[in-house]
Design a protein around this motif. Sequence first.
Motif, mmCIF file in Angstrom:
data_model
loop_
_atom_site.group_PDB
_atom_site.id
_atom_site.type_symbol
_atom_site.label_atom_id
_atom_site.label_comp_id
_atom_site.label_asym_id
_atom_site.label_seq_id
_atom_site.Cartn_x
_atom_site.Cartn_y
_atom_site.Cartn_z
ATOM 1 N N ILE A 1 0.858 -1.264 -0.048
ATOM 2 C CA ILE A 1 0.137 -0.018 -0.150
ATOM 3 C C ILE A 1 0.795 1.267 -0.139
ATOM 4 O O ILE A 1 0.683 2.291 -0.802
ATOM 5 C CB ILE A 1 -0.999 -0.109 1.181
ATOM 6 N N PHE A 2 2.000 1.201 1.018
ATOM 7 C CA PHE A 2 2.882 2.466 0.978
ATOM 8 C C PHE A 2 3.495 2.648 -0.293
ATOM 9 O O PHE A 2 3.787 3.755 -0.734
ATOM 10 C CB PHE A 2 3.625 2.536 2.375
ATOM 11 N N ALA A 3 4.115 1.409 -0.807
ATOM 12 C CA ALA A 3 4.914 1.343 -1.970
ATOM 13 C C ALA A 3 4.218 1.956 -2.926
ATOM 14 O O ALA A 3 4.685 2.749 -3.880
ATOM 15 C CB ALA A 3 5.411 -0.043 -2.190
ATOM 16 N N LEU A 4 3.022 1.528 -3.226
ATOM 17 C CA LEU A 4 2.165 1.964 -4.569
ATOM 18 C C LEU A 4 1.733 3.550 -4.165
ATOM 19 O O LEU A 4 1.661 4.435 -5.310
ATOM 20 C CB LEU A 4 0.785 1.120 -4.572
ATOM 21 N N SER A 5 1.356 3.858 -3.031
ATOM 22 C CA SER A 5 1.001 5.146 -2.488
ATOM 23 C C SER A 5 2.200 6.239 -2.934
ATOM 24 O O SER A 5 1.744 7.154 -3.648
ATOM 25 C CB SER A 5 0.628 5.497 -1.201
ATOM 26 N N LEU B 1 4.610 5.674 -5.058
ATOM 27 C CA LEU B 1 4.875 5.530 -6.459
ATOM 28 C C LEU B 1 3.783 6.333 -7.284
ATOM 29 O O LEU B 1 4.115 7.057 -8.080
ATOM 30 C CB LEU B 1 4.764 3.971 -6.744
ATOM 31 N N SER B 2 2.522 5.996 -6.848
ATOM 32 C CA SER B 2 1.564 6.868 -7.443
ATOM 33 C C SER B 2 1.465 8.120 -7.306
ATOM 34 O O SER B 2 1.405 9.177 -8.243
ATOM 35 C CB SER B 2 0.147 6.472 -6.950
ATOM 36 N N TYR B 3 1.825 8.788 -6.116
ATOM 37 C CA TYR B 3 2.107 10.083 -5.984
ATOM 38 C C TYR B 3 3.180 10.656 -7.108
ATOM 39 O O TYR B 3 2.775 11.909 -7.379
ATOM 40 C CB TYR B 3 2.220 10.496 -4.442
ATOM 41 N N GLU B 4 4.427 10.232 -6.873
ATOM 42 C CA GLU B 4 5.487 10.708 -7.642
ATOM 43 C C GLU B 4 5.087 10.614 -9.178
ATOM 44 O O GLU B 4 5.290 11.616 -9.906
ATOM 45 C CB GLU B 4 6.627 9.740 -7.411
ATOM 46 N N SER B 5 4.462 9.482 -9.559
ATOM 47 C CA SER B 5 3.667 9.434 -10.838
ATOM 48 C C SER B 5 2.790 10.575 -11.301
ATOM 49 O O SER B 5 2.831 11.271 -12.232
ATOM 50 C CB SER B 5 3.114 8.126 -11.357
ATOM 51 N N GLY B 6 1.906 10.679 -10.145
ATOM 52 C CA GLY B 6 0.993 11.870 -10.300
ATOM 53 C C GLY B 6 1.677 13.100 -10.707
ATOM 54 O O GLY B 6 1.017 13.906 -11.463
ATOM 55 N N LYS B 7 2.698 13.445 -9.862
ATOM 56 C CA LYS B 7 3.484 14.895 -9.843
ATOM 57 C C LYS B 7 3.897 15.079 -11.394
ATOM 58 O O LYS B 7 3.974 15.937 -11.865
ATOM 59 C CB LYS B 7 4.427 15.051 -8.977
ATOM 60 N N LYS B 8 4.613 13.718 -11.788
ATOM 61 C CA LYS B 8 5.220 13.829 -13.223
ATOM 62 C C LYS B 8 3.975 14.044 -14.253
ATOM 63 O O LYS B 8 4.254 14.744 -15.149
ATOM 64 C CB LYS B 8 5.892 12.565 -13.581
ATOM 65 N N LEU B 9 2.842 13.426 -14.111
ATOM 66 C CA LEU B 9 1.997 13.585 -14.999
ATOM 67 C C LEU B 9 1.340 15.050 -15.290
ATOM 68 O O LEU B 9 0.921 15.613 -15.950
ATOM 69 C CB LEU B 9 0.634 12.874 -14.824
ATOM 70 N N LEU B 10 1.395 15.724 -13.900
ATOM 71 C CA LEU B 10 0.808 17.213 -13.537
ATOM 72 C C LEU B 10 1.892 18.203 -13.908
ATOM 73 O O LEU B 10 1.427 19.458 -13.844
ATOM 74 C CB LEU B 10 0.375 17.283 -12.311
ATOM 75 N N THR B 11 3.285 17.872 -14.180
ATOM 76 C CA THR B 11 4.350 18.820 -14.268
ATOM 77 C C THR B 11 4.298 19.145 -15.985
ATOM 78 O O THR B 11 4.497 18.309 -16.533
ATOM 79 C CB THR B 11 5.605 18.056 -13.931
ATOM 80 N N LYS B 12 4.164 20.413 -16.127
ATOM 81 C CA LYS B 12 4.172 20.903 -17.579
ATOM 82 C C LYS B 12 5.666 20.870 -18.025
ATOM 83 O O LYS B 12 6.603 20.639 -17.147
ATOM 84 C CB LYS B 12 3.595 22.438 -17.781
ATOM 85 N N GLY C 1 -4.381 8.022 -3.388
ATOM 86 C CA GLY C 1 -5.376 7.423 -2.621
ATOM 87 C C GLY C 1 -6.162 6.671 -3.360
ATOM 88 O O GLY C 1 -6.719 5.576 -2.741
ATOM 89 N N LEU C 2 -6.364 6.966 -4.673
ATOM 90 C CA LEU C 2 -7.345 6.248 -5.512
ATOM 91 C C LEU C 2 -6.823 4.827 -5.968
ATOM 92 O O LEU C 2 -7.252 3.707 -5.865
ATOM 93 C CB LEU C 2 -7.585 6.807 -6.869
ATOM 94 N N THR C 3 -5.434 4.729 -6.042
ATOM 95 C CA THR C 3 -4.715 3.930 -6.572
ATOM 96 C C THR C 3 -4.485 2.566 -5.427
ATOM 97 O O THR C 3 -4.343 1.381 -5.850
ATOM 98 C CB THR C 3 -3.280 3.776 -7.339
ATOM 99 N N ASP D 1 -9.773 7.805 1.395
ATOM 100 C CA ASP D 1 -8.317 7.971 1.075
ATOM 101 C C ASP D 1 -8.372 8.965 0.070
ATOM 102 O O ASP D 1 -7.212 9.464 0.094
ATOM 103 C CB ASP D 1 -8.042 6.439 0.358
ATOM 104 N N ILE D 2 -9.407 9.135 -0.895
ATOM 105 C CA ILE D 2 -8.824 10.112 -1.919
ATOM 106 C C ILE D 2 -8.799 11.414 -1.403
ATOM 107 O O ILE D 2 -7.731 12.110 -1.713
ATOM 108 C CB ILE D 2 -10.199 9.922 -3.013
#
Length: 287
Positions: A77-81, A83-94, A115-117, A171-172
């Motif tokens: 859970i924490f590993a995915l959390s 990972l997902s957060y860092e991935s989310g930041k990359k997706l939102l970075t212009k 939280g979703l993933t 969680d979201i």
Amino acid sequence: MDNSKERTLQNYLIAGGFGGICTTLIGHPFDTIKVRMQVVPGLYINSFDATWKIITHEGRTGLYKGMSAQLIGIVPIFALSILSYESGKKLLTKIDEDEQNLKPKKLFLAGMFSGLTTTIFSVPGERIKCLLQMQNNTKKYHGFFDCLVKLLQEGGIRNLYVGTCATLLRDIPSSGIYFAVYETTMRTIQQNTTQKSIWHPMVAGGLAGISNWIVAMPADVLKSRIQIAHVDKYPQGLRSAFREMMNKEGPIGLYRGIVPIIIRSFPANAACFLGIHVALDFFDKFK
């Protein structure tokens, strides 16, 4: 979170898992008290009374019931959390934007994605954890795997995912607050000092943990009630549980168990983010 462009998503995955282990070892007894107070209103006067009664009737190990489920679940859970957060930041970075300077709104959105993933892992793990935590000296389940097998025998995979809607509702938004508070606190600390310290992620993590639970608590209370109840008790799931609570306990019931979880939040999440930073510093040093 301190960011290094040379860190891989695998680094964040492993660091997140290690942070999850740290937070569980520190915070599980408080979580047991929280669940007991949430599910059995009126049995305990307060957190201290709950602690005393659990230790008196079940021994000190009573505070650690369900920890195996928590450890087994918390690592992915924490590993995915993270990972997902860092991935989310990359997706939102212009393209022309620095990831380390993302605005709080984007940090919040990246946290919500995290939280979703994690729901696919967190719901079964918390279902088993709550059932084990609620056992007294008469045991139906003898550990994590025995509980897992019996739940599958009784209701299949669906039986493991009781409380999914309440978990998503918890969680979201709370994950969005969690990571946004952590990142903004770290930035504020680092702007006022030139020296790095282990206290920086600990303070930021502790404040993030408290903020997270202030937002998450109402949905978490409902989740705990649903996950330990008989399958027919709440036919409409979240709506039935909410309606029953409002009728019997009123809005105050939504914050039952808040004291032990707030007490737990600071040290547990301080340990979590310290563990994450130790792991990431290790990868930076030996890459």
